[in-house]
Design an enzyme around this catalytic site. Sequence first.
Site, PDB file in Angstrom:
ATOM      1  NE  ARG A 104      62.085  25.547  84.545  1.00 30.58           N
ATOM      2  CZ  ARG A 104      60.751  25.648  84.607  1.00 30.58           C
ATOM      3  NH1 ARG A 104      60.110  26.494  83.826  1.00 30.58           N
ATOM      4  NH2 ARG A 104      60.061  24.894  85.451  1.00 30.58           N
ATOM      5  CG  HIS A 130      59.525  19.761  85.748  1.00 36.79           C
ATOM      6  ND1 HIS A 130      60.295  20.382  86.717  1.00 36.79           N
ATOM      7  CD2 HIS A 130      58.488  20.613  85.507  1.00 36.79           C
ATOM      8  CE1 HIS A 130      59.759  21.549  87.025  1.00 36.79           C
ATOM      9  NE2 HIS A 130      58.673  21.708  86.309  1.00 36.79           N
ATOM     10  CD  GLN A 133      54.817  20.460  88.472  1.00 38.46           C
ATOM     11  OE1 GLN A 133      55.143  21.600  88.219  1.00 38.46           O
ATOM     12  NE2 GLN A 133      53.744  20.159  89.209  1.00 38.46           N
ATOM     13  CG  ASP A 219      53.539  19.026  80.391  1.00 33.45           C
ATOM     14  OD1 ASP A 219      53.083  20.186  80.492  1.00 33.45           O
ATOM     15  OD2 ASP A 219      54.758  18.785  80.296  1.00 33.45           O
ATOM     16  CB  CYS A 259      53.105  20.335  85.618  1.00 37.66           C
ATOM     17  SG  CYS A 259      53.582  20.593  83.891  1.00 37.66           S
ATOM     18  NE  ARG A 287      56.834  22.770  91.420  1.00 44.30           N
ATOM     19  CZ  ARG A 287      57.318  23.327  90.290  1.00 44.30           C
ATOM     20  NH1 ARG A 287      56.485  23.660  89.332  1.00 44.30           N
ATOM     21  NH2 ARG A 287      58.611  23.504  90.106  1.00 44.30           N
TER      22      ARG A 287
HETATM   23  N1  NVA Z   1      56.940  19.941  79.478  1.00 49.55           N
HETATM   24  C1  NVA Z   1      56.840  21.344  79.789  1.00 49.55           C
HETATM   25  C2  NVA Z   1      56.788  21.548  81.265  1.00 49.55           C
HETATM   26  C3  NVA Z   1      56.662  22.986  81.693  1.00 49.55           C
HETATM   27  C4  NVA Z   1      56.637  23.138  83.185  1.00 49.55           C
HETATM   28  C5  NVA Z   1      58.012  22.082  79.173  1.00 49.55           C
HETATM   29  O1  NVA Z   1      59.139  21.601  79.280  1.00 49.55           O
HETATM   30  O2  NVA Z   1      57.806  23.139  78.569  1.00 49.55           O
HETATM   31  N1   CP Z   2      55.073  23.708  86.231  1.00 46.26           N
HETATM   32  C1   CP Z   2      56.114  24.552  86.090  1.00 46.26           C
HETATM   33  O1   CP Z   2      57.276  24.180  86.270  1.00 46.26           O
HETATM   34  O2   CP Z   2      55.751  25.821  85.788  1.00 46.26           O
HETATM   35  P1   CP Z   2      56.719  27.008  85.367  1.00 46.26           P
HETATM   36  O3   CP Z   2      57.266  26.681  84.004  1.00 46.26           O
HETATM   37  O4   CP Z   2      55.835  28.218  85.361  1.00 46.26           O
HETATM   38  O5   CP Z   2      57.825  27.114  86.373  1.00 46.26           O
END
Ligand code: NVA
Ligand code: CP
Length: 302
Positions: A104, A130, A133, A219, A259, A287
Amino acid sequence: MTKKRDFFSISSLSLEEAKHVLAVAAKMKAAPKGSQLGLLPGRAVAIVMEKASTRTRVSFEVGAAQLGAQPVVLGVQGSQLGRGEPIKDTARVLSRYCDLIVYRTFEHSKLIEMASAEAPVINALTDDGHPVQVLCDVFTIFETLGSIHGRRVAWVGDGSSNMARSFVEAARIFDFHLSMAAPEGFRPPADEIAAAGKHLSITADPREAVKECTVVNTDVWTSMGQEAESKRRLEAFAGYAVTEDLCAKAAKDAIVLHCLPAHRGEEIDDATIEGRRSRVWDQAENRLHVQKALMAFLLGVA
Ligand code: NVA
Ligand code: CP
């Protein structure tokens, strides 16, 4: 030697392969705990997190262990990444210990750099997408509604977010229609809109977007790394909250996905996330099952 398989985006899999992974996930979900311990014995999975994570980290860590593999979690703080060791050097070293890297990060280019070494790399979220997800969300839609082909799925809110962009890609690959409500300036890049073709429509009106949709999806308005813009974003997204009132304009029995983590009272209200349409907790559980199937597939044992 067979070529390694990375998972950078949904299109890293063919449609047949993606459907195969979802079918394996369904079997894994139905199987008793402990029954998959023989799939990846002696293997190790590095989970490298440059941004915060609860679901992704825990589901990959528990998932790897349930397949018989050893998970190893690394953050920026506490590893040499935080002191500037090049990603490509980290990748080479991790590849000597581990069979798979889950990563990540911020820029997509860093993900590609991590994939320069031998171990396959799974995109666990970048600024551009993502995909794990969204692959899991497609599974949740299959599981709840029986199919996704030909459906109308609404995206309400930040159309430029990593989640929205992976949903745009999924619409083309799984052949559904993504009906997006997003303000001007918060929409997917032009080339991704063009690639989606008839699978994507965009409006500034959330009520228009959710019409005839069997899934309503949103989201956060401020993704990780965008915190300095949060005031401007709160203003831009006023009127884009997913509420019971908005969902009443969608198809009868439409489900709601998010998500997580959610900012209740911003992009979704409490009544909706706790309401009868919400599938967010099953979505979070899935997940685990889908990512186990994905890891097993990429390592050639499923
Ligand atoms: N769009 C959000 C998704 C978190 C799982 C982010 O990137 O913070
Ligand atoms: N939805 C998701 O990826 O959650 P986290 O940021 O907690 O991993």
